[in-house]
Design an enzyme around this catalytic site. Structure first.
Site, PDB file in Angstrom:
ATOM      1  N   SER A 248       1.732  -6.916 103.780  1.00 21.49           N
ATOM      2  CA  SER A 248       0.605  -6.556 102.922  1.00 21.49           C
ATOM      3  C   SER A 248      -0.322  -7.751 102.736  1.00 21.49           C
ATOM      4  O   SER A 248      -0.017  -8.873 103.135  1.00 21.49           O
ATOM      5  CB  SER A 248       1.101  -6.078 101.549  1.00 21.49           C
ATOM      6  OG  SER A 248       1.570  -7.176 100.778  1.00 21.49           O
TER       7      SER A 248
ATOM      8  N   SER B 147      -1.322  -9.207  99.863  1.00 21.46           N
ATOM      9  CA  SER B 147      -1.273  -9.764  98.515  1.00 21.46           C
ATOM     10  C   SER B 147      -1.329 -11.289  98.480  1.00 21.46           C
ATOM     11  O   SER B 147      -1.594 -11.872  97.429  1.00 21.46           O
ATOM     12  CB  SER B 147      -0.008  -9.295  97.789  1.00 21.46           C
ATOM     13  OG  SER B 147       1.150  -9.878  98.340  1.00 21.46           O
TER      14      SER B 147
ATOM     15  N   LYS C 118       5.596 -14.256  96.990  1.00 28.25           N
ATOM     16  CA  LYS C 118       4.511 -14.599  96.070  1.00 28.25           C
ATOM     17  C   LYS C 118       4.529 -16.111  95.857  1.00 28.25           C
ATOM     18  O   LYS C 118       5.414 -16.818  96.315  1.00 28.25           O
ATOM     19  CB  LYS C 118       4.688 -13.905  94.709  1.00 28.25           C
ATOM     20  CG  LYS C 118       4.835 -12.390  94.754  1.00 28.25           C
ATOM     21  CD  LYS C 118       3.563 -11.675  95.130  1.00 28.25           C
ATOM     22  CE  LYS C 118       3.757 -10.158  95.115  1.00 28.25           C
ATOM     23  NZ  LYS C 118       2.554  -9.452  95.624  1.00 28.25           N
TER      24      LYS C 118
END
Length: 279
Positions: A40, A42, A119
């Site tokens: 993705s 992100s 992250k």
């Protein structure tokens, strides 16, 4: 008889070779490095969809999350890390454990679903974290921000999931330039990295104050308006706080990158990202 024995011996040797190869691969994956494919957007523009990297599992020591999770839905196979190393779960400690550093790009197990996420670690145990007017505040102080120009990408379906990007310049057609504001963010401790924004969103750019509990961490995506992270509770699709034992490892370097729907589409390879360090 000799011939039959020879065939049987050859088959047995092949079985043993496969067994030891799988065992060695499993040990290597559990103890040293785990492959990770970015699915993705992100973490743009630090990580792009189609980047392939190895996660350094030695960086933070070992917990139940260090064991591999094997999900092959097509074959009905689902072996979770807890099924293998569940005896290590529950005390939020690690063997040979070392604390991560603020600014690390971390792969971890989602506290609710067990899925692997990636992250950036922005909040340490005991910190307060808040977003105000798209600016990150840590312990009541805004982080340093500098203009990083404009991030430009082509508006098209990206990666195996086929999702198009979100654009600050509104709705654009296929093949057009999709723009995002880019800033250079410097966290307490000195780690600097790019972040992207496409506007102000109430739930992600204006938040209350989060108090990071002891033994847990606050994670955020660098693509700030396109990341379900610690700003959102698991019930809202986010990850909430991430326990120490859920950390899998640190992402240090991109090994390979492909912009296409498959890594076999060699004409979509991004050679400029091969072996690129992650900051």
């Amino acid at each position: 008889m000799a011939k039959e024995g020879g065939i049987g011996g050859a088959i047995w040797e092949t079985v043993k070779t496969i067994f030891w190869a799988l065992l060695i691969a499993g040990v290597f994956r559990t103890v040293f490095y785990q492959p990770f494919w970015i699915p993705s957007g992100s973490m743009k523009d630090t990580l792009l969809i189609g980047d392939f990297l190895f996660v350094n599992k030695m960086a933070y020591g070992y917990s139940y999350a260090s064991c591999p999770t094997i999900r092959l839905a097509r074959f009905g196979i689902e072996v979770d890390a807890k099924d293998i190393c569940g005896f290590l779960d529950g005390d939020n400690t690690r063997f040979l454990g070392r604390q991560p550093t603020r600014g690390d790009v971390v792969v971890f197990r989602h506290p609710a679903t067990g899925q692997d996420y990636i992250k950036r670690l922005v909040g340490m145990p005991g910190d307060t974290v808040q977003m105000k007017d798209s600016v990150l505040y840590i312990n009541g102080e805004p982080v340093k921000l500098e203009d990083g120009g404009t991030f430009v990408e082509t508006y098209e379906r990206q990666g195996p999931e086929g999702r198009p990007p979100r654009c600050e310049n509104g709705a654009v057609g296929p093949g057009a330039d999709c723009l995002k504001s880019r800033q250079i963010e410097t966290l307490p401790g000195g780690v600097s990295h790019d972040i992207l924004n496409i506007g102000t969103y109430r739930n992600s750019d204006e938040t209350g104050v989060f108090h990071v509990p002891e033994g847990q961490y606050f994670m955020m995506g660098d693509n700030r308006d396109n990341s379900l992270d610690s700003r959102f509770a698991p019930a809202a699709g986010g990850v909430g706080f991430v326990p120490f034992e859920n950390l899998i490892g640190r992402a240090d370097r991109i090994m390979f990158s492909s912009a296409g729907r498959s890594m076999l589409f060699f004409w979509t390879w991004r050679s400029d990202r091969f072996f690129k360090g992650i900051t």
